[in-house]
Design a protein around this motif. Structure first.
Motif, PDB file in Angstrom:
ATOM      1  N   TYR A 176       0.863  -1.185   0.000  1.00 55.01           N
ATOM      2  CA  TYR A 176       0.000   0.000   0.000  1.00 55.01           C
ATOM      3  C   TYR A 176       0.903   1.240   0.000  1.00 55.01           C
ATOM      4  O   TYR A 176       1.921   1.263   0.688  1.00 55.01           O
ATOM      5  N   PRO A 178       0.563   5.186   0.821  1.00 55.52           N
ATOM      6  CA  PRO A 178      -0.285   6.297   1.266  1.00 55.52           C
ATOM      7  C   PRO A 178      -0.133   7.525   0.351  1.00 55.52           C
ATOM      8  O   PRO A 178       0.885   7.681  -0.322  1.00 55.52           O
ATOM      9  N   GLU A 179      -1.140   8.377   0.398  1.00 56.80           N
ATOM     10  CA  GLU A 179      -1.251   9.546  -0.489  1.00 56.80           C
ATOM     11  C   GLU A 179       0.028  10.408  -0.599  1.00 56.80           C
ATOM     12  O   GLU A 179       0.440  10.737  -1.717  1.00 56.80           O
ATOM     13  N   PRO A 180       0.660  10.775   0.541  1.00 59.72           N
ATOM     14  CA  PRO A 180       1.852  11.647   0.389  1.00 59.72           C
ATOM     15  C   PRO A 180       2.915  10.993  -0.495  1.00 59.72           C
ATOM     16  O   PRO A 180       3.570  11.674  -1.286  1.00 59.72           O
ATOM     17  N   LEU A 182       2.378   8.816  -2.932  1.00 54.22           N
ATOM     18  CA  LEU A 182       1.923   8.855  -4.330  1.00 54.22           C
ATOM     19  C   LEU A 182       2.211  10.222  -4.940  1.00 54.22           C
ATOM     20  O   LEU A 182       2.603  10.324  -6.100  1.00 54.22           O
ATOM     21  N   ASN A 183       2.036  11.271  -4.128  1.00 54.31           N
ATOM     22  CA  ASN A 183       2.326  12.621  -4.631  1.00 54.31           C
ATOM     23  C   ASN A 183       3.809  12.779  -4.953  1.00 54.31           C
ATOM     24  O   ASN A 183       4.168  13.348  -5.981  1.00 54.31           O
ATOM     25  N   THR A 184       4.656  12.249  -4.075  1.00 55.39           N
ATOM     26  CA  THR A 184       6.105  12.364  -4.298  1.00 55.39           C
ATOM     27  C   THR A 184       6.527  11.590  -5.542  1.00 55.39           C
ATOM     28  O   THR A 184       7.517  11.924  -6.190  1.00 55.39           O
ATOM     29  N   GLN A 186       4.880  11.383  -8.288  1.00 55.57           N
ATOM     30  CA  GLN A 186       4.401  12.020  -9.521  1.00 55.57           C
ATOM     31  C   GLN A 186       5.559  12.434 -10.413  1.00 55.57           C
ATOM     32  O   GLN A 186       6.503  13.061  -9.955  1.00 55.57           O
ATOM     33  N   LYS A 216      -1.048   3.413 -12.348  1.00 56.76           N
ATOM     34  CA  LYS A 216      -1.605   4.560 -11.627  1.00 56.76           C
ATOM     35  C   LYS A 216      -0.567   5.681 -11.511  1.00 56.76           C
ATOM     36  O   LYS A 216      -0.886   6.859 -11.713  1.00 56.76           O
TER      37      LYS A 216
END
Ligand SMILES: [Zn+2]
Ligand SMILES: [Zn+2]
Ligand SMILES: [Zn+2]
Length: 258
Positions: A176, A178-180, A182-184, A186, A216
Motif C-alpha cells: 500500500y 499512502p497519499e503523500p 503517491l504525490n512524491t 508524480q 496509476k
C-alpha cells in the motif's frame, strides 16, 4: 541532467530463488533469470556509490558487481532479508578507514543495534563493523552528487522507506502506498516495485496489484522485484505483462536521470 546507474543486486523475496530443498519448476530452472538473491540495489553516479539494504547476500552481491567503494547504506526496513548482511560493511571500513554511514529510521536503528549488538557500546571486539547510524525520515537528503527523496510505503502495518532519485523510484516490501508517497512519485518514468507472486499476499503487492500501481503512477518502464518462486518462471511471466513492464533480474542495470 545527470545520469546514474542502478544495478539490481537481488530481485528475490526473503527466501531467495531457488528455495532450499524446493523441487518446483522455477527452483529447478536452468535460466539465470530465475536465480534471485535477496532484494537490494546499487546506485552509482559520477561521485556516489550507495546500496539500498544489506540482506543476507550482500557479500556475494558486492563481489559479483566488483564494488570497490561504498559511500552509504540506506535501510528500507529492519526485516532480516534487508539487514542480515550488514556485518560485511567491515570490508569497506578497512578499505576506507572510516565508519559506514547507515541511513535508517529510528525504529530500524533500534533493531540494528539489537541485531548487531557487538558493533555498538563500549569495549568492542577489534574488527567489528563500524556503523554510523544516521536518522532517516521524510526529509530529502544528499549523498555526494545524489539527492534522495524518502517515501513512506506500507508493508501491512509496518512503514517501509522507498526512495526517489530524479526520474526513478525504488519501492520494496509494500502492499500500500499512502497519499503523500503517491504525490512524491508524480512524474517519475522508471520504477522498480515489489511483486512477490501472482496470488494476493498480506504484506506485498501481488503481480496484478503492482502492475496497477505502476499504471496509476504512470511510469514508462517498470520492473518487478522481491519475487518468490511462486511467481513462476521469468520466461513464462514476462510475455503476460503490459508493454514496458518486466520482472527484474539479478545484475540488471538501469540508467536513471536526475
Ligand atoms: Zn523483504
Ligand atoms: Zn520452488
Ligand atoms: Zn519485509
Amino acid at each position: 541532467m545527470k545520469t546514474a546507474t542502478v544495478t539490481i543486486l537481488g530481485s528475490g523475496t526473503s527466501q531467495g530463488v531457488p528455495v532450499i530443498g524446493c523441487t518446483c519448476d522455477t527452483c529447478k530452472s536452468n535460466d539465470s533469470l530465475d536465480k534471485r538473491l535477496r532484494s537490494s540495489i546499487l546506485i552509482e553516479s559520477a561521485e556516489a556509490t550507495i546500496v539500498v539494504d544489506t540482506g543476507p547476500d550482500f557479500r556475494q552481491q558486492m563481489l559479483r558487481e566488483e564494488v570497490k567503494k561504498l559511500d552509504a547504506v540506506l535501510i528500507t526496513h529492519c526485516h532480516k532479508d534487508h539487514i542480515a548482511g550488514m556485518d560485511d560493511v567491515r570490508s569497506f571500513n578497512f578499505l576506507q578507514k572510516k565508519p559506514m554511514p547507515i541511513y535508517a529510521s529510528p525504529a530500524d536503528q533500534l533493531a540494528i543495534k539489537q541485531e548487531f549488538a557487538y558493533a555498538f557500546g563500549e569495549n568492542k571486539y577489534p574488527g567489528v563493523p563500524a556503523l554510523k547510524l544516521i536518522d532517516l525520515n521524510c526529509n530529502s537528503f544528499i549523498i555526494k552528487d545524489i539527492k534522495l527523496i524518502p517515501i513512506i510505503v506500507m508493508h501491512r502495518y509496518m512503514p517501509v522507506y522507498a526512495f526517489r532519485i530524479g526520474n526513478f523510484a525504488y519501492i520494496t516490501d509494500a502492499n500500500y502506498i499512502p497519499e503523500p508517497g503517491l504525490n512524491t512519485l508524480q512524474g517519475i518514468e522508471l520504477l522498480v516495485i515489489d511483486a512477490v507472486r501472482k496470488e494476493k499476499h498480506i504484506s506485498h503487492f501481488s503481480l496484478s496489484e503492482a502492475v496497477e500501481m505502476a499504471q496509476k503512477i504512470g511510469v514508462k518502464r517498470c520492473w518487478f522485484t522481491h519475487i518468490s518462486h511462486l511467481m513462476g518462471k521469468t520466461a513464462d511471466v514476462n510475455p503476460s505483462l503490459p508493454s514496458g513492464m518486466q520482472l527484474a533480474w539479478d545484475g540488471q542495470k538501469i540508467e536513471i536521470g536526475y
